[in-house]
Design a protein around this motif. Structure first.
Motif, PDB file in Angstrom:
ATOM      1  N   LEU A 269       0.728  -1.172   0.136  1.00  0.00           N
ATOM      2  CA  LEU A 269       0.016   0.034   0.014  1.00  0.00           C
ATOM      3  C   LEU A 269       1.055   1.213   0.063  1.00  0.00           C
ATOM      4  O   LEU A 269       1.936   1.286   0.443  1.00  0.00           O
ATOM      5  CB  LEU A 269      -0.871  -0.057   1.230  1.00  0.00           C
ATOM      6  CG  LEU A 269      -0.392   0.140   2.505  1.00  0.00           C
ATOM      7  CD1 LEU A 269      -0.145   1.352   3.168  1.00  0.00           C
ATOM      8  CD2 LEU A 269      -1.506  -0.553   3.374  1.00  0.00           C
ATOM      9  N   LYS A 270       0.146   2.306  -0.463  1.00  0.00           N
ATOM     10  CA  LYS A 270       0.964   3.588  -0.506  1.00  0.00           C
ATOM     11  C   LYS A 270       0.019   4.722  -0.258  1.00  0.00           C
ATOM     12  O   LYS A 270      -1.125   4.861  -0.767  1.00  0.00           O
ATOM     13  CB  LYS A 270       1.503   3.919  -2.002  1.00  0.00           C
ATOM     14  CG  LYS A 270       1.845   5.181  -2.288  1.00  0.00           C
ATOM     15  CD  LYS A 270       3.138   5.744  -1.869  1.00  0.00           C
ATOM     16  CE  LYS A 270       3.583   6.942  -2.325  1.00  0.00           C
ATOM     17  NZ  LYS A 270       4.802   7.606  -1.536  1.00  0.00           N
ATOM     18  N   ALA A 271       0.378   5.510   1.047  1.00  0.00           N
ATOM     19  CA  ALA A 271      -0.477   6.663   0.964  1.00  0.00           C
ATOM     20  C   ALA A 271      -0.058   7.783   0.105  1.00  0.00           C
ATOM     21  O   ALA A 271       1.160   8.165  -0.078  1.00  0.00           O
ATOM     22  CB  ALA A 271      -0.311   7.147   2.603  1.00  0.00           C
ATOM     23  N   ALA A 272      -1.312   8.207  -0.575  1.00  0.00           N
ATOM     24  CA  ALA A 272      -0.868   9.163  -1.580  1.00  0.00           C
ATOM     25  C   ALA A 272      -0.254  10.528  -1.103  1.00  0.00           C
ATOM     26  O   ALA A 272       0.773  11.069  -1.934  1.00  0.00           O
ATOM     27  CB  ALA A 272      -2.162   9.666  -2.094  1.00  0.00           C
ATOM     28  N   CYS A 273      -0.469  10.813   0.301  1.00  0.00           N
ATOM     29  CA  CYS A 273       0.078  11.969   0.930  1.00  0.00           C
ATOM     30  C   CYS A 273       1.516  11.800   1.407  1.00  0.00           C
ATOM     31  O   CYS A 273       2.231  12.596   1.437  1.00  0.00           O
ATOM     32  CB  CYS A 273      -0.725  12.640   2.019  1.00  0.00           C
ATOM     33  SG  CYS A 273      -1.114  11.299   3.213  1.00  0.00           S
ATOM     34  N   GLY A 274       2.045  10.446   1.487  1.00  0.00           N
ATOM     35  CA  GLY A 274       3.195  10.205   1.980  1.00  0.00           C
ATOM     36  C   GLY A 274       3.471  10.259   3.428  1.00  0.00           C
ATOM     37  O   GLY A 274       4.610  10.013   3.984  1.00  0.00           O
ATOM     38  N   THR A 275       2.378  10.079   4.269  1.00  0.00           N
ATOM     39  CA  THR A 275       2.509  10.278   5.433  1.00  0.00           C
ATOM     40  C   THR A 275       2.436   8.831   6.226  1.00  0.00           C
ATOM     41  O   THR A 275       1.718   8.047   6.036  1.00  0.00           O
ATOM     42  CB  THR A 275       1.165  11.177   6.117  1.00  0.00           C
ATOM     43  OG1 THR A 275       0.083  10.382   5.882  1.00  0.00           O
ATOM     44  CG2 THR A 275       1.467  12.417   5.942  1.00  0.00           C
ATOM     45  N   THR A 276       3.421   8.708   7.393  1.00  0.00           N
ATOM     46  CA  THR A 276       3.615   7.513   8.096  1.00  0.00           C
ATOM     47  C   THR A 276       2.248   7.123   8.804  1.00  0.00           C
ATOM     48  O   THR A 276       1.533   6.030   8.696  1.00  0.00           O
ATOM     49  CB  THR A 276       4.600   7.471   9.269  1.00  0.00           C
ATOM     50  OG1 THR A 276       5.905   7.882   8.249  1.00  0.00           O
ATOM     51  CG2 THR A 276       4.910   6.193   9.910  1.00  0.00           C
ATOM     52  N   ARG A 277       1.443   8.186   9.305  1.00  0.00           N
ATOM     53  CA  ARG A 277       0.421   7.620  10.219  1.00  0.00           C
ATOM     54  C   ARG A 277      -0.740   7.228   9.422  1.00  0.00           C
ATOM     55  O   ARG A 277      -1.438   6.391   9.968  1.00  0.00           O
ATOM     56  CB  ARG A 277      -0.098   9.132  11.048  1.00  0.00           C
ATOM     57  CG  ARG A 277      -0.754  10.068  10.304  1.00  0.00           C
ATOM     58  CD  ARG A 277      -1.433  10.907  10.955  1.00  0.00           C
ATOM     59  NE  ARG A 277      -2.210  12.337  10.299  1.00  0.00           N
ATOM     60  CZ  ARG A 277      -2.733  13.314  11.071  1.00  0.00           C
ATOM     61  NH1 ARG A 277      -2.622  13.339  12.346  1.00  0.00           N
ATOM     62  NH2 ARG A 277      -3.342  14.338  10.339  1.00  0.00           N
ATOM     63  N   ALA A 278      -0.704   7.582   8.062  1.00  0.00           N
ATOM     64  CA  ALA A 278      -2.057   7.062   7.123  1.00  0.00           C
ATOM     65  C   ALA A 278      -1.615   5.574   6.716  1.00  0.00           C
ATOM     66  O   ALA A 278      -2.605   4.694   6.905  1.00  0.00           O
ATOM     67  CB  ALA A 278      -2.010   7.956   5.910  1.00  0.00           C
TER      68      ALA A 278
END
Length: 327
Positions: A269-278
Motif C-alpha cells: 500500500l501507498k499513502a498518496a500524501c506520503g504520511t506515516t500515520r496514514a
C-alpha cells in the motif's frame, strides 16, 4: 489513473477534519488481485519496503551461508532500525567478520532514533557514524554479497554487480520489468514497479516453500521484530501483535508491505500524501480485515482508532481507518 481511495480519517470532536487517501493491493499466491483500493497499476517506489527483495541475492548467491549469517543477520538485512545498541552492536560485529571498518559503508551517518543511543552520543559530544544509519544492516548485506562476488567497493552504483543482482531479484519477484529507479535515502538505487507488482512479490514470499530464500528472510523478520525496526515502532509492535505470523515492513513516503504466510497473501500500500500515520493506520486496518490482527490489541489501537492528544494530554480527536478498508 484510478482515484486514490480513502485510507484514514482525522476526527476532532464531531467534525471530520482531514482525510488521508491512498492505494492498496492484496494478492494471492498466484499473483492475482484479491482486493484493491485505488489504482493497482500505480507506478511506485517501494523504498525500504523492498529490503527483503534487496536481500534475496545475499541468500540465493550462497553469500549468507558462506559468511555464516544467522537469522539475526538476515533480519537486520531487511531492517530500518532505530540505531539502538541491539542494532549497532550487531552491525559492528558483522563488519568485523568481513574484516571491514565503518568507512566501507556508503549509506552515510544518521542520528539514531533510539533515545538512549541519541542521548548517549550527545552526552559524549560525539557524532553519529554510518553504523547508526537505519539501513546499515541492509548495507552490511550488500558488503557481504560484494565480497562474495569479488566485486569493487562502490556497491551502491546501479551498474555494480550487487545492484544488478538486486534488480534481477526485484524484476523476478514483481514479475515486471522495472521502469527505472530513484536514489534512496541511504544512497542505494530503489527500483520502481507497479503497486500490483509489489503485492505480487509479497505474495510470492508468503507462498514460498519452507527453506527457500524468501521464507528464510520473512521468518527472520518474524523471529526478530525488534531488529527490523525497534521499540515503539509499528513494524516491531504489530509483528509482535500478530504473534509472529506476519512480516511487516515500512517504507518512506507512506509505503507499507505485509507478508502473510499462513494465508499465502501479500499486501502493498501507498499513502498518496506520503504520511506515516496514514500508512500505519491502513496496514493495521487491512490486517484486522484479514483476521491476522486483533482490533483491540494495544499495538493496533495505537495506529487505528488512536486518540489524538494535545499538550495537556486531553483527547481532542481520533485517527481511524476509512470504512472502505474494514467492510
Amino acid at each position: 489513473m484510478t482515484k486514490a481511495a480513502p485510507f484514514a480519517e482525522i476526527w476532532r470532536g464531531p467534525f471530520l477534519e482531514s482525510v488521508h487517501s491512498g492505494h492498496a493491493v492484496i494478492c494471492d499466491e498466484t499473483g492475482q488481485i484479491v482486493e484493491a483500493w485505488g489504482d493497482p497499476d500505480l507506478v511506485i517506489l517501494p523504498r525500504s519496503s523492498s529490503k527483503m527483495i534487496q536481500a534475496l541475492p545475499l541468500v540465493t548467491s550462497g553469500a549468507a551461508d558462506k559468511a555464516g549469517l544467522g537469522t539475526e543477520h538476515l533480519a537486520l538485512a531487511c531492517a530500518s532500525h532505530n540505531g539502538a545498541a541491539i542494532h549497532t552492536d550487531r552491525v559492528g560485529a558483522w563488519l568485523d567478520t568481513l574484516d571491514l571498518a565503518e568507512d566501507a559503508f556508503r549509506c552515510g551517518p544518521q542520528w539514531p532514533d533510539d533515545d538512549a543511543a541519541r542521548h548517549g552520543l550527545i552526552r559524549a559530544h560525539a557524532a553519529p557514524c554510518q553504523i547508526h544509519n537505519n539501513c546499515s544492516g541492509k548495507h552490511s548485506g550488500f558488503l557481504t554479497l560484494a565480497k562474495h562476488l569479488g566485486a569493487g567497493p562502490e556497491y551502491i552504483d546501479p551498474a555494480h554487480p550487487v545492484q544488478q543482482a538486486c534488480l534481477s531479484a526485484f524484476e523476478e519477484a514483481t514479475q515486471e520489468t522495472s521502469p527505472g529507479y530513484g536514489i534512496d535515502g541511504c544512497s542505494a538505487p530503489n527500483f520502481a514497479s507497479t503497486l500490483h507488482g509489489m503485492a505480487r512479490a509479497m505474495a510470492h514470499f508468503a507462498a514460498a516453500p519452507e527453506g527457500s530464500p524468501q521464507t528464510r528472510l520473512h521468518q527472520a523478520m518474524r523471529l526478530h521484530p525488534e531488529l527490523v525496526a525497534g521499540e515503539g515502532r509499528a513494524c516491531t509492535e504489530l509483528m509482535r501483535a500478530t504473534n509472529g505470523t506476519v512480516a511487516l515492513k515500512t517504507g518512506a513516503e507512506g509505503f507499507y508491505i505485509a507478508i502473510l504466510p499462513e494465508q499465502k497473501l501479500g499486501i502493498a500500500l501507498k499513502a498518496a500524501c506520503g504520511t506515516t500515520r496514514a500508512a500505519e493506520c491502513a496496514i493495521a486496518a487491512l490486517l484486522v480485515r484479514l483476521g491476522a490482527l486483533d482490533a483491540q490489541h494495544p499495538a493496533t489501537l495505537n495506529r487505528m482508532n488512536a486518540p489524538i492528544l494535545n499538550r495537556r494530554d486531553v483527547v481532542t480527536g481520533i485517527l481511524k481507518p476509512a470504512q472502505t478498508l474494514l467492510q
